[in-house]
Design an enzyme around this catalytic site. Structure first.
Site, PDB file in Angstrom:
ATOM      1  N   SER A 126       0.949  -1.241  -0.034  1.00  0.00           N
ATOM      2  CA  SER A 126       0.076   0.144   0.070  1.00  0.00           C
ATOM      3  C   SER A 126       0.899   1.347  -0.087  1.00  0.00           C
ATOM      4  O   SER A 126       1.483   1.392  -1.175  1.00  0.00           O
ATOM      5  CB  SER A 126      -0.888   0.107   1.072  1.00  0.00           C
ATOM      6  OG  SER A 126      -1.998   0.849   1.130  1.00  0.00           O
ATOM      7  N   ASP A 156     -10.320  -4.283  -4.011  1.00  0.00           N
ATOM      8  CA  ASP A 156      -9.321  -3.195  -3.351  1.00  0.00           C
ATOM      9  C   ASP A 156      -9.852  -1.747  -4.180  1.00  0.00           C
ATOM     10  O   ASP A 156      -9.573  -1.951  -5.607  1.00  0.00           O
ATOM     11  CB  ASP A 156      -7.932  -3.786  -3.488  1.00  0.00           C
ATOM     12  CG  ASP A 156      -6.875  -2.640  -2.891  1.00  0.00           C
ATOM     13  OD1 ASP A 156      -7.221  -1.665  -2.447  1.00  0.00           O
ATOM     14  OD2 ASP A 156      -5.821  -2.952  -2.743  1.00  0.00           O
ATOM     15  N   HIS A 189      -7.499  -5.724   0.306  1.00  0.00           N
ATOM     16  CA  HIS A 189      -6.455  -4.992   0.858  1.00  0.00           C
ATOM     17  C   HIS A 189      -6.178  -5.343   2.162  1.00  0.00           C
ATOM     18  O   HIS A 189      -6.774  -5.754   2.900  1.00  0.00           O
ATOM     19  CB  HIS A 189      -6.738  -3.280   0.806  1.00  0.00           C
ATOM     20  CG  HIS A 189      -5.667  -2.451   0.963  1.00  0.00           C
ATOM     21  ND1 HIS A 189      -4.907  -1.826  -0.096  1.00  0.00           N
ATOM     22  CD2 HIS A 189      -5.210  -1.966   2.145  1.00  0.00           C
ATOM     23  CE1 HIS A 189      -3.812  -1.097   0.321  1.00  0.00           C
ATOM     24  NE2 HIS A 189      -4.183  -1.098   1.674  1.00  0.00           N
TER      25      HIS A 189
END
Length: 341
Positions: free
Chosen positions: A187, A282, A312
């Protein structure tokens, strides 16, 4: 083990049908993909809790850390772990060094940055995953806690990531690393790894041997696609992503800069090999895939994987979602393949 953790883990051992029944009654399908039953159950529970956007960043950090403890796996016992500090542009940064216990000499290295939107997270956020990367990837992992916003806004995190990579590169022998040192993260951490790869190329210095980009943020102005279709999917909704960006940037106009949105770079030719990983459920899925496509077009050796049934932050779900653990193991094998080439 806490009572809450025991309850969560006991529930997640129930059959898929039972979990789906407790999470809305039917499987969640978006863009032709069907979410893993355990992740769907977690998503349903997460949707009932107050969003971190209702909290100040300090409280959000504490709440997230507590939640992750319920889901993450156990650090691999086959790695040695050392707490340390690395020099940063504004002072020392906390770091954690993972070395395979059976290492008899220097190994390839990986400098890793945790997820959290550059606002939340710490060295514990990806502790289990970093131990897996070290053990299965047969490499020395240096996990670095970069400065967080809003106390330290853009580009503080990017500057810290660059400093950490340069430290590892210049002190490889002391860290037990060879000169084959990659950068990686998930991320926000994937975003930082992409920035390091680009910045070292632009400054004509020794580049990483690998960029591991797990559901990375690549364009802070991205619109459409999964940004819309997955906008309400746990644990990263579009509202939360906007909250992160709002805290990280001084002004939204900074999103146009390459150190904020690496996908906006016109030319990616010459970048180091990449592993780009996305999750089917996601908001960041499509911008991660777009970056992988752009790398390929530029001639960069790129491995792309999308784990269609996961969401995610699956790197922190290895204790309760078997599919997440298998994905993390596969990613670690990909790292070993490239770093040991």
């Amino acid at each position: 083990m806490s009572i809450q953790k025991l309850i969560v883990r006991t529930l997640l051992k129930l059959p898929d049908g039972a979990l789906i029944a407790m999470a809305g009654g039917k499987p969640l399908t978006i863009d032709g993909r069907t979410l893993d039953a355990r992740v769907q159950f977690l998503a349903a529970q997460g949707a009932r809790a107050p969003s971190i956007t209702t909290l100040d960043p300090v409280a959000a950090r504490a709440a997230t850390a507590q939640g992750l403890k319920l889901l993450d796996g156990v650090r691999s016992p086959k790695v040695r772990v050392e707490e340390m500090e690395v020099p940063g542009p504004a002072g020392p940064l906390d770091a954690r060094l993972y070395t395979p216990a059976n290492a008899s000499g220097p190994l390839p290295g990986l400098v890793f940055f945790h997820f959290g939107g550059c606002v939340i997270g710490d060295l514990d956020t990806c502790d289990t995953f970093c131990s897996m990367l070290s053990e299965i990837g047969e490499c020395v992992v240096l996990s670095v806690a970069y400065r967080l916003a809003p106390e330290h806004k853009y580009p503080a995190a990017a500057e810290d990531a660059l400093a950490a990579y340069r430290f590892a590169r210049d002190n490889a022998q002391k860290l037990g690393m060879t000169r084959r040192i990659g950068v990686g993260g998930d991320s926000a951490g994937g975003y930082l790894a992409a920035v390091v790869a680009q910045e070292t190329l632009r400054s004509d210095e020794e580049e990483p041997a690998l960029q591991l980009l797990i559901y990375p943020v690549t364009d802070m102005e991205w619109q459409g696609g999964s940004w819309t279709s997955c906008e309400n999917v746990y644990p990263l909704t579009r509202e939360i992503m906007d909250w992160f960006i709002g805290h990280y940037l001084h002004d939204r106009s900074e999103a146009k800069e390459l150190r904020a949105s690496p996908l906006k770079a016109n030319d990616l030719e010459g970048l180091c090999p990449a592993i780009v990983v996305t999750a089917g459920f996601d908001v960041l899925r499509d911008q991660g895939e777009a970056y992988a496509d752009k790398l390929r077009v530029a001639g960069v050796r790129t491995t792309y994987r999308c784990y269609d049934r996961l969401a995610h932050a699956f790197t922190a779900m290895t204790g309760v979602v078997p599919a997440a653990r298998r994905a993390c193991e596969e990613i670690a094998r990909d790292v070993r393949r490239i770093l040991h080439a």
